[in-house]
Design an enzyme around this catalytic site. Sequence first.
Site, short mmCIF file in Angstrom:
data_model
loop_
_atom_site.label_atom_id
_atom_site.label_comp_id
_atom_site.label_asym_id
_atom_site.label_seq_id
_atom_site.Cartn_x
_atom_site.Cartn_y
_atom_site.Cartn_z
N ASP A 2 -10.77 -1.02 -9.78
CA ASP A 2 -10.66 0.26 -10.49
C ASP A 2 -9.42 0.35 -11.36
O ASP A 2 -9.40 1.12 -12.33
CB ASP A 2 -10.65 1.41 -9.50
CG ASP A 2 -12.04 1.74 -8.97
OD1 ASP A 2 -13.02 1.21 -9.51
OD2 ASP A 2 -12.14 2.53 -8.01
N ARG A 27 -17.87 3.39 3.55
CA ARG A 27 -16.75 2.76 2.84
C ARG A 27 -15.67 2.29 3.80
O ARG A 27 -15.08 1.22 3.62
CB ARG A 27 -16.17 3.75 1.82
CG ARG A 27 -15.06 3.19 0.96
CD ARG A 27 -14.65 4.19 -0.10
NE ARG A 27 -15.70 4.39 -1.07
CZ ARG A 27 -15.84 3.67 -2.17
NH1 ARG A 27 -14.99 2.70 -2.43
NH2 ARG A 27 -16.81 3.92 -3.01
N GLU A 47 0.84 -1.19 0.00
CA GLU A 47 0.00 0.00 0.00
C GLU A 47 0.88 1.25 0.00
O GLU A 47 1.80 1.37 0.81
CB GLU A 47 -0.92 0.00 1.22
CG GLU A 47 -1.61 1.31 1.54
CD GLU A 47 -2.45 1.83 0.39
OE1 GLU A 47 -2.49 3.08 0.24
OE2 GLU A 47 -3.04 1.03 -0.36
N TYR A 86 -28.88 8.56 1.67
CA TYR A 86 -29.28 7.31 2.32
C TYR A 86 -28.54 7.18 3.64
O TYR A 86 -27.49 7.80 3.84
CB TYR A 86 -28.98 6.11 1.42
CG TYR A 86 -27.59 6.06 0.82
CD1 TYR A 86 -26.51 5.55 1.53
CD2 TYR A 86 -27.37 6.53 -0.48
CE1 TYR A 86 -25.24 5.51 0.97
CE2 TYR A 86 -26.10 6.49 -1.04
CZ TYR A 86 -25.05 5.98 -0.32
OH TYR A 86 -23.78 5.95 -0.87
#
Length: 413
Positions: free
Chosen positions: A294, A105, A31, A217
């Site tokens: 992605d 998320r 990462e 939401y």
Amino acid sequence: MMHVVVVGGGIGGLATAIGVAALGHRITVLERSPEFSELGAGIQIAPNGLHALDRLGVGDLVRRRAVRIEELRFMDGLSGAAVARMPLTGQYQERFGQPYLVVHRGELHTALLQRCRQNRLITLRAGCPVTGYRHEQDRRAQVRVQLADGGDVEGDVVIGADGVRSTVRRQLLDDGEPLVSGITVYRSIVPRDEVPDRLWNSAVTWWAGPGRHFVHYPIAGGDYLNLAPSHQDGASTAVSGVPVEASRVTSIFAEFAPQARELLELGRDWRSWVLVDRDPQATWCDGQVALLGDAAHPMLHYAAQGACQALEDVVVLSDHLARLGPDPGPEPLRTALRRYAEGRKRRTAAITRAARRSTELWHAAGEAATARNDLLARMSVQELHDGVAWMHGTTEFDQEVPAVPEFLVGTGA
């Protein structure tokens, strides 16, 4: 036992580590950021995404903090009229085998990270930006991932799950920068106790207007309301997470109905993103290197399928690797990666195109908006469910995509 190097520690990268480690292989996740974390706000998980999470053994972890959504509501943003409602319980859940959930998320990322940290086969390395890779032509034909600090990591397989501006993709495809959509999305989350009861419901609600829309939401177990208005403003430069004044957001939607404006006025600490995607590509593979999520198929969020498609990728990739046994040679690995990409590219391309097309529906003006409202108002619950079945209803993630319905329900934000 193989060593699989995953570049990128987001949702797709961590899910890849979980899926491949379950086969008994060793994983190293690289990462670039100093720590493993996930920015952003709400994320929607349709039944196909939940099926994938269950296949990876983490569905129950996600359900603990998710909000179960009862319906998708489509509103005319200018008049405030309710145009159509798609129930997501009962018939929907029976048909597709799962509920429709939303989570923060960060909560999805945390669930995946927790499971990775519990697995001795997975090594997590933060603060490790990658600059490229090269194939080593020795007897095992391994791949060497090059790090920004001059070091490297060697693996049998490299999976590039490093996002829309993927370093691995840049070397593998060399297809330039992402395509800027000309749409800016603004995001804010509001604590539940600051939302009047009359404005709160367990639905994904979509307010459509000319060249703009607004979706909201509940997230985080119902502790917050996620606000995500979008404006087709012609923005030509991609930005991510840039702070913006609340007055700017509310002014863009000044013509919207009172209830929509009242919700937007609750927002605080607004940030903006200019949306990007990429055209579908013929391949995501270079020898023993493959793209995922992605990095492979970035899409506008209007189909609410970005994370779901990354999770589907992981399931299909894991299935192909599982057929090879514990210690395959280079050529079987390359074949497995090619088959993974071949199986996934048609479905992800169809959803990428559907997400683009949905803006024509939701951002319509004048007579086109009236015709849209009339069409949606006439549709039965069965027809509404039929419109999303090709996305939400499959558990075979590498099958041929059926003809995409003319009716496209964009639900994402």
